[in-house]
Enzyme design. Structure first.
Site, PDB file in Angstrom:
ATOM      1  N   CYS A  95      -4.132 -33.530  85.146  1.00  0.00           N
ATOM      2  CA  CYS A  95      -3.204 -34.597  84.772  1.00  0.00           C
ATOM      3  C   CYS A  95      -1.927 -34.087  84.083  1.00  0.00           C
ATOM      4  CB  CYS A  95      -3.935 -35.649  83.951  1.00  0.00           C
ATOM      5  SG  CYS A  95      -3.091 -37.240  84.020  1.00  0.00           S
ATOM      6  N   HIS A 196      -9.332 -36.973  85.910  1.00  0.00           N
ATOM      7  CA  HIS A 196      -9.759 -36.420  84.628  1.00  0.00           C
ATOM      8  C   HIS A 196     -10.937 -37.192  84.083  1.00  0.00           C
ATOM      9  CE1 HIS A 196      -6.236 -38.757  82.622  1.00  0.00           C
ATOM     10  NE2 HIS A 196      -6.968 -39.526  83.366  1.00  0.00           N
TER      11      HIS A 196
HETATM   12  N1  GLN Z   1       1.876 -38.412  80.694  1.00  0.00           N
HETATM   13  C1  GLN Z   1       1.479 -38.273  82.050  1.00  0.00           C
HETATM   14  C2  GLN Z   1       1.664 -39.518  82.887  1.00  0.00           C
HETATM   15  O1  GLN Z   1       1.503 -40.617  82.407  1.00  0.00           O
HETATM   16  C3  GLN Z   1       0.042 -37.774  82.114  1.00  0.00           C
HETATM   17  C4  GLN Z   1      -0.945 -38.704  81.527  1.00  0.00           C
HETATM   18  C5  GLN Z   1      -2.314 -38.152  81.400  1.00  0.00           C
HETATM   19  O2  GLN Z   1      -2.553 -36.935  81.261  1.00  0.00           O
HETATM   20  N2  GLN Z   1      -3.255 -39.055  81.405  1.00  0.00           N
HETATM   21  O3  GLN Z   1       1.972 -39.409  84.049  1.00  0.00           O
END
Ligand code: GLN
Length: 252
Positions: A95, A196
């Site tokens: 992610c 994730h």
């Molecule tokens: N900040 C990133 C997004 O929203 C990743 C989010 C996350 O790792 N859940 O795309």
């Protein structure tokens, strides 16, 4: 018996949704095969030294945490690229970590973050978050098709460069951008994904694939065939997650 050396990047910052649980799966599955996992944290003050780790792991985080580490990580791009692309260490990026391994990430509020440039992709946040259960079909070895089930929650839309290899094809869910039908990215032994939470507990084959790649780096040989494990609970977890994704219908 080998010691598999894992370098966990920024565990104090990028650790949402059970990223440490994925490390626990690596440790248990390695131990059940007689191998030891030695996990070191690579934080802001630590250097990446090519050859010192067999497997790198970088977890997920919100834009805020990504902003805190992005500059520090970008400054370590060359040794990380040398370790993984040049040296053949394995890598799993999840992610927020996945986004930062591309060339750049533009966050929800327009924050521009330079990435590592290890994976051939760029990410720009969109206005609507892409949230829900996902099911993918992957073919990491020619002719061997396996499914990955997980959960995604991201605003970032990731575009792979032309010719780049995705981790999998979206059966159900959004994937990289909600349009291309692709999820994640694979470059040799490096994998990036939006899936994730308990990614490895419910997809043990992926943990074993990465452990085998890490062992190949450790020994300088081919990835070994790891002895199978019963995986009854893991299969049930996979099925529950895959079923939830299928119930949501096809690609969004
Ligand atoms: N900040 C990133 C997004 O929203 C990743 C989010 C996350 O790792 N859940 O795309």
């Amino acid at each position: 018996m080998s010691t598999i050396r894992v370098g966990h990047l920024y565990p104090e910052y990028l650790n949402i949704y059970a990223d440490r649980g994925n490390i626990a799966v690596f440790a248990r599955r390695a131990a059940w095969r007689g191998h030891e996992l030695e996990v070191t944290s690579i934080g802001m003050k630590d250097a990446i030294v090519p050859g010192m780790h067999d497997l790198y792991y970088i977890g997920g985080g919100q834009d805020r945490e990504q902003l805190l580490v992005a500059g520090n990580l970008a400054a370590k791009s060359q040794p990380l690229i040398d370790a993984v692309i040049g040296g053949g260490a394995a890598l799993l990026a999840v992610c927020g970590g996945y986004q930062l391994l591309g060339r750049r990430y533009r966050g929800f509020h327009g924050e521009d973050m330079a990435g590592v440039g290890l994976l051939p992709l760029e990410t720009v946040a969109g206005s609507r978050r892409m949230i829900g259960d996902v099911l993918l079909e992957c073919e990491l070895e020619p002719g061997v098709r396996r499914t990955l089930a997980g959960f995604e929650n991201h605003a970032g839309r990731t575009r792979l460069d032309p010719g780049a290899e995705p981790l999998g094809r979206v059966v159900s869910g959004f994937g990289n951008d909600g349009e291309s039908g692709f999820e994640g990215c694979r470059l040799g032994r490096a994998l990036g994904t939006y899936l994730h939470g308990p990614l490895l507990p419910r997809n043990p084959w992926l943990a074993d694939w990465l452990l085998a790649q890490a062992l190949a780096h450790r020994t300088g040989g081919e990835p070994p065939e790891l002895p199978p494990l019963p995986d009854e609970l893991e299969s049930r977890a996979h099925e529950v997650s895959a079923g939830r994704a299928r119930a949501r219908g096809g690609k969004r």
